[in-house]
Design a protein around this motif. Structure first.
Motif, PDB file in Angstrom:
ATOM      1  N   LEU A 147       0.820  -1.214   0.000  1.00 63.09           N
ATOM      2  CA  LEU A 147       0.000   0.000   0.000  1.00 63.09           C
ATOM      3  C   LEU A 147       0.855   1.265   0.000  1.00 63.09           C
ATOM      4  O   LEU A 147       0.331   2.377  -0.169  1.00 63.09           O
ATOM      5  CB  LEU A 147      -0.952   0.006   1.197  1.00 63.09           C
ATOM      6  N   ASP A 148       2.167   1.115   0.173  1.00 60.34           N
ATOM      7  CA  ASP A 148       3.084   2.254   0.090  1.00 60.34           C
ATOM      8  C   ASP A 148       3.629   2.454  -1.323  1.00 60.34           C
ATOM      9  O   ASP A 148       4.387   3.389  -1.565  1.00 60.34           O
ATOM     10  CB  ASP A 148       4.259   2.064   1.053  1.00 60.34           C
ATOM     11  N   PHE A 149       3.256   1.575  -2.254  1.00 65.49           N
ATOM     12  CA  PHE A 149       3.789   1.652  -3.601  1.00 65.49           C
ATOM     13  C   PHE A 149       2.949   2.572  -4.479  1.00 65.49           C
ATOM     14  O   PHE A 149       1.851   2.992  -4.099  1.00 65.49           O
ATOM     15  CB  PHE A 149       3.872   0.260  -4.228  1.00 65.49           C
ATOM     16  N   ASN A 150       3.473   2.842  -5.665  1.00 66.84           N
ATOM     17  CA  ASN A 150       2.796   3.754  -6.588  1.00 66.84           C
ATOM     18  C   ASN A 150       2.738   3.154  -7.995  1.00 66.84           C
ATOM     19  O   ASN A 150       3.348   3.677  -8.933  1.00 66.84           O
ATOM     20  CB  ASN A 150       3.540   5.098  -6.619  1.00 66.84           C
ATOM     21  N   PRO A 151       2.000   2.067  -8.179  1.00 69.89           N
ATOM     22  CA  PRO A 151       1.943   1.426  -9.498  1.00 69.89           C
ATOM     23  C   PRO A 151       1.065   2.198 -10.478  1.00 69.89           C
ATOM     24  O   PRO A 151       0.133   2.895 -10.081  1.00 69.89           O
ATOM     25  CB  PRO A 151       1.314   0.067  -9.183  1.00 69.89           C
ATOM     26  N   THR A 152       1.378   2.067 -11.757  1.00 73.67           N
ATOM     27  CA  THR A 152       0.453   2.502 -12.820  1.00 73.67           C
ATOM     28  C   THR A 152      -0.220   1.286 -13.435  1.00 73.67           C
ATOM     29  O   THR A 152      -1.278   1.394 -14.035  1.00 73.67           O
ATOM     30  CB  THR A 152       1.192   3.290 -13.915  1.00 73.67           C
ATOM     31  N   VAL A 153       0.422   0.116 -13.281  1.00 73.73           N
ATOM     32  CA  VAL A 153      -0.149  -1.168 -13.698  1.00 73.73           C
ATOM     33  C   VAL A 153      -0.059  -2.110 -12.503  1.00 73.73           C
ATOM     34  O   VAL A 153       1.037  -2.411 -12.023  1.00 73.73           O
ATOM     35  CB  VAL A 153       0.616  -1.779 -14.897  1.00 73.73           C
ATOM     36  N   ALA A 154      -1.211  -2.544 -11.986  1.00 73.52           N
ATOM     37  CA  ALA A 154      -1.243  -3.448 -10.838  1.00 73.52           C
ATOM     38  C   ALA A 154      -1.666  -4.838 -11.291  1.00 73.52           C
ATOM     39  O   ALA A 154      -2.765  -5.019 -11.827  1.00 73.52           O
ATOM     40  CB  ALA A 154      -2.216  -2.931  -9.779  1.00 73.52           C
ATOM     41  N   VAL A 155      -0.791  -5.804 -11.107  1.00 71.28           N
ATOM     42  CA  VAL A 155      -1.075  -7.191 -11.464  1.00 71.28           C
ATOM     43  C   VAL A 155      -1.495  -7.935 -10.199  1.00 71.28           C
ATOM     44  O   VAL A 155      -0.773  -7.936  -9.202  1.00 71.28           O
ATOM     45  CB  VAL A 155       0.162  -7.866 -12.092  1.00 71.28           C
ATOM     46  N   LEU A 156      -2.673  -8.579 -10.245  1.00 73.97           N
ATOM     47  CA  LEU A 156      -3.207  -9.323  -9.107  1.00 73.97           C
ATOM     48  C   LEU A 156      -3.259 -10.796  -9.467  1.00 73.97           C
ATOM     49  O   LEU A 156      -4.096 -11.225 -10.258  1.00 73.97           O
ATOM     50  CB  LEU A 156      -4.610  -8.820  -8.737  1.00 73.97           C
ATOM     51  N   LEU A 157      -2.357 -11.590  -8.894  1.00 72.88           N
ATOM     52  CA  LEU A 157      -2.250 -13.001  -9.251  1.00 72.88           C
ATOM     53  C   LEU A 157      -3.246 -13.881  -8.508  1.00 72.88           C
ATOM     54  O   LEU A 157      -3.948 -14.694  -9.102  1.00 72.88           O
ATOM     55  CB  LEU A 157      -0.828 -13.500  -8.969  1.00 72.88           C
ATOM     56  N   ASN A 158      -3.305 -13.752  -7.193  1.00 71.74           N
ATOM     57  CA  ASN A 158      -4.142 -14.629  -6.372  1.00 71.74           C
ATOM     58  C   ASN A 158      -4.188 -14.103  -4.947  1.00 71.74           C
ATOM     59  O   ASN A 158      -3.337 -13.308  -4.548  1.00 71.74           O
ATOM     60  CB  ASN A 158      -3.601 -16.073  -6.382  1.00 71.74           C
ATOM     61  N   ALA A 159      -5.160 -14.564  -4.188  1.00 71.31           N
ATOM     62  CA  ALA A 159      -5.286 -14.148  -2.784  1.00 71.31           C
ATOM     63  C   ALA A 159      -6.012 -15.226  -1.995  1.00 71.31           C
ATOM     64  O   ALA A 159      -7.038 -15.749  -2.444  1.00 71.31           O
ATOM     65  CB  ALA A 159      -6.031 -12.822  -2.678  1.00 71.31           C
ATOM     66  N   GLU A 160      -5.481 -15.556  -0.843  1.00 74.98           N
ATOM     67  CA  GLU A 160      -6.128 -16.476   0.086  1.00 74.98           C
ATOM     68  C   GLU A 160      -5.533 -16.233   1.468  1.00 74.98           C
ATOM     69  O   GLU A 160      -4.689 -15.348   1.640  1.00 74.98           O
ATOM     70  CB  GLU A 160      -5.939 -17.919  -0.360  1.00 74.98           C
ATOM     71  N   MET A 161      -5.966 -17.000   2.466  1.00 76.73           N
ATOM     72  CA  MET A 161      -5.447 -16.799   3.813  1.00 76.73           C
ATOM     73  C   MET A 161      -3.952 -17.103   3.865  1.00 76.73           C
ATOM     74  O   MET A 161      -3.506 -18.184   3.491  1.00 76.73           O
ATOM     75  CB  MET A 161      -6.183 -17.665   4.823  1.00 76.73           C
ATOM     76  N   GLU A 162      -3.193 -16.131   4.292  1.00 79.15           N
ATOM     77  CA  GLU A 162      -1.749 -16.224   4.408  1.00 79.15           C
ATOM     78  C   GLU A 162      -1.319 -15.122   5.366  1.00 79.15           C
ATOM     79  O   GLU A 162      -2.061 -14.193   5.656  1.00 79.15           O
ATOM     80  CB  GLU A 162      -1.114 -16.067   3.019  1.00 79.15           C
ATOM     81  N   HIS A 163      -0.098 -15.197   5.896  1.00 81.89           N
ATOM     82  CA  HIS A 163       0.410 -14.225   6.861  1.00 81.89           C
ATOM     83  C   HIS A 163      -0.609 -14.056   8.000  1.00 81.89           C
ATOM     84  O   HIS A 163      -1.046 -12.944   8.310  1.00 81.89           O
ATOM     85  CB  HIS A 163       0.672 -12.877   6.185  1.00 81.89           C
ATOM     86  N   VAL A 164      -0.944 -15.177   8.596  1.00 78.82           N
ATOM     87  CA  VAL A 164      -2.013 -15.176   9.600  1.00 78.82           C
ATOM     88  C   VAL A 164      -1.624 -14.421  10.868  1.00 78.82           C
ATOM     89  O   VAL A 164      -2.468 -14.189  11.734  1.00 78.82           O
ATOM     90  CB  VAL A 164      -2.436 -16.627   9.942  1.00 78.82           C
ATOM     91  N   ASP A 165      -0.341 -14.043  10.981  1.00 78.66           N
ATOM     92  CA  ASP A 165       0.067 -13.223  12.114  1.00 78.66           C
ATOM     93  C   ASP A 165      -0.299 -11.756  11.899  1.00 78.66           C
ATOM     94  O   ASP A 165      -0.179 -10.944  12.824  1.00 78.66           O
ATOM     95  CB  ASP A 165       1.568 -13.359  12.372  1.00 78.66           C
TER      96      ASP A 165
END
Length: 473
Positions: free
Chosen positions: A193-211
């Motif tokens: 969320l600190d980045f500044n993309p002009t093209v954002a690629v979204l590959l996949n999302a699921e439960m991870e980094h549960v901490d």
């Protein structure tokens, strides 16, 4: 306990860096893949650069060869009197003596993600690859495409920052011109969320980094926020076969291009031949066949990565023909099914996979492409992940004929769950064995491996040290 991101933003960091022209920039945790890249970029920009890490490594030695002074072990006096800013990785503890000293002395601190977000603002096309799995591989595919296109004078030389080393870059970064910036966008602790993309690629999302992430809704919200950073003039490239990504992308007001294999998508692959090496398939965009792809890799998951990389490069003006040439030259990211040698005639590969989805996809791809006995040596990463996803880990090893588990790599955690590798081995069943520490696991593997086997050593901790114990040919 991790240290939070700073969220200064590009304008504030520019002010800090301007004030640091004659002062030191200190990189805390400089031996990491991305931190070492940022330290080198800063040094090459003319700043006095120093850093520290827990111990010496190939990456810290690379920094030293470049002229960056390194400290091994953390201490308050590592920060010089003229230190102007400290860039740190969120993996460090808040009680780290250098971090604590910077806070006490009023030295500006900048988290790694915040700093990367500042650096990329000088570039025209900023392509950020996000997702729970495949980021480094997809970023490496983009790297090969953009580098090959630049070599053929189709585009200017790109700048690339990856989370894994790549052969064509001779490391994890490549410093080029200011037209194209390709970067890996890590979601941990909402760093992207600190980045500044002009093209954002979204590959996949699921439960991870549960901490950090408390629910799948929390993850979807974060991916929506990340994709929204492109603004109305930007482009979101998303996986139409991933339910969570589809939900996240649907809430973004920007140009959107979908890719996928199962559900209707703008970009898809046809005539896929996964049961051979290299793989082959055709890329079809809105019903038109654009290119025939030959990809030196295996597994359906890498077809997705290639489609995402193809679409990202195409959106930046690289021709389909050039993209196909780049993918044909793809060499694979370091620690992503990287060949290491043989042990008693068994082929040994190294892989960074540490989440059940990554493990399952890699093992399935290997089993499909190679009709051999498949052995997986796995080092579980963090107690919280192993405990929260234990049932999914059991499923992940379905394609393996034999599984050898090392002790859990604690990373930043203490064992509050009571989960152990011995418990996980019992859950997996008879084909799983508990190997213990790395020395003991190496001994078990030596007894198990035989001529004709395919062995994949997996994990995100210090599992790579096992190769020095195996006498590989």
């Amino acid at each position: 306990m991790s240290t939070p991101n700073t969220h200064h933003g590009a304008d504030r960091i520019k002010e800090i860096m301007t004030a640091c022209r004659n002062k030191e920039i200190f990189f805390l945790g400089a031996g990491g893949i991305m931190m070492s890249s940022l330290a080198l970029l800063t040094h090459r920009a003319g700043y006095k650069t120093r850093g520290s890490d827990r111990g010496r490594s190939a990456l810290t030695e690379k920094l030293e060869r470049a002229g960056i002074e390194m400290f091994y072990g953390h201490a308050e006096n590592n920060l010089a009197p003229d230190c102007g800013a400290v860039v740190y990785t969120v993996a460090v503890s808040p009680d780290n003596p250098e971090y604590s000293s910077a806070i006490k002395r009023g030295i500006p601190t900048i988290s790694r993600a915040d700093y990367l977000g500042y650096i990329m603002t000088e570039y025209k096309n900023r392509v950020g690859i996000a997702g729970m799995h495949g980021k480094s591989t997809c970023t490496s595919m983009c790297a090969e495409i953009f580098l090959d296109a630049a070599h053929d004078a189709c585009i200017t030389d790109p700048t690339i920052i990856s989370g894994a080393e790549y052969v064509s870059m001779e490391g994890a970064y490549h410093l080029g011109e200011h037209d194209n910036f390709v970067f890996e966008a890590c979601e941990y602790m909402d760093s992207f969320l600190d980045f500044n993309p002009t093209v954002a690629v979204l590959l996949n999302a699921e439960m991870e980094h549960v901490d950090y992430f408390k629910s799948i809704e929390h993850i979807r919200e974060s991916f929506t926020k990340y994709a929204s950073l492109v603004g109305e003039e930007g482009t979101v490239i998303y996986n139409a076969d991933d339910e969570n990504i589809v939900i996240s992308a649907s809430k973004v007001n920007a140009k959107k291009i979908s890719f996928g294999l199962d559900n209707p998508a703008d970009v898809t692959a046809m005539n896929i031949k996964c049961c051979k090496y290299p793989m082959e398939f055709d890329v079809v965009m809105n019903g038109e066949t654009l290119a025939h792809i030959t990809l030196p890799s295996f597994g359906r998951h890498n077809v997705y990565n290639a489609l995402a990389a193809f679409t990202a490069a195409y959106s930046c003006g690289i021709s389909a023909e050039e993209i196909a040439l780049g993918l044909k030259s793809f060499k694979g990211a370091k620690r992503r099914m990287e060949y290491k040698g043989t042990l008693s005639g068994a082929q040994i590969y190294d892989d960074y996979g540490h989440h059940p989805t990554e493990i399952g996809a890699t093992l399935e791809g290997a089993k499909t492409a190679c009709n051999q006995r498949l052995i997986c040596v796995f080092q579980p990463h963090t107690f919280s992940r192993t405990a929260a996803l234990a049932d999914k880990f059991v499923e992940a090893f379905e394609c393996a004929d034999s599984v050898i588990l090392t002790d859990i790599y604690a990373a930043r955690e203490t064992n509050e769950s009571g989960m152990t590798s011995e418990k996980l081995a019992k859950m997996i069943g008879e084909k799983a064995a508990y190997g213990g520490d790395l020395d003991s696991t190496a001994a078990v593997l030596k007894e198990t491996a035989r001529d004709g086997d395919l062995v994949i050593v997996m994990g995100a901790g210090d599992i790579f040290k096992i190769y020095g114990m195996l006498d590989l040919k």
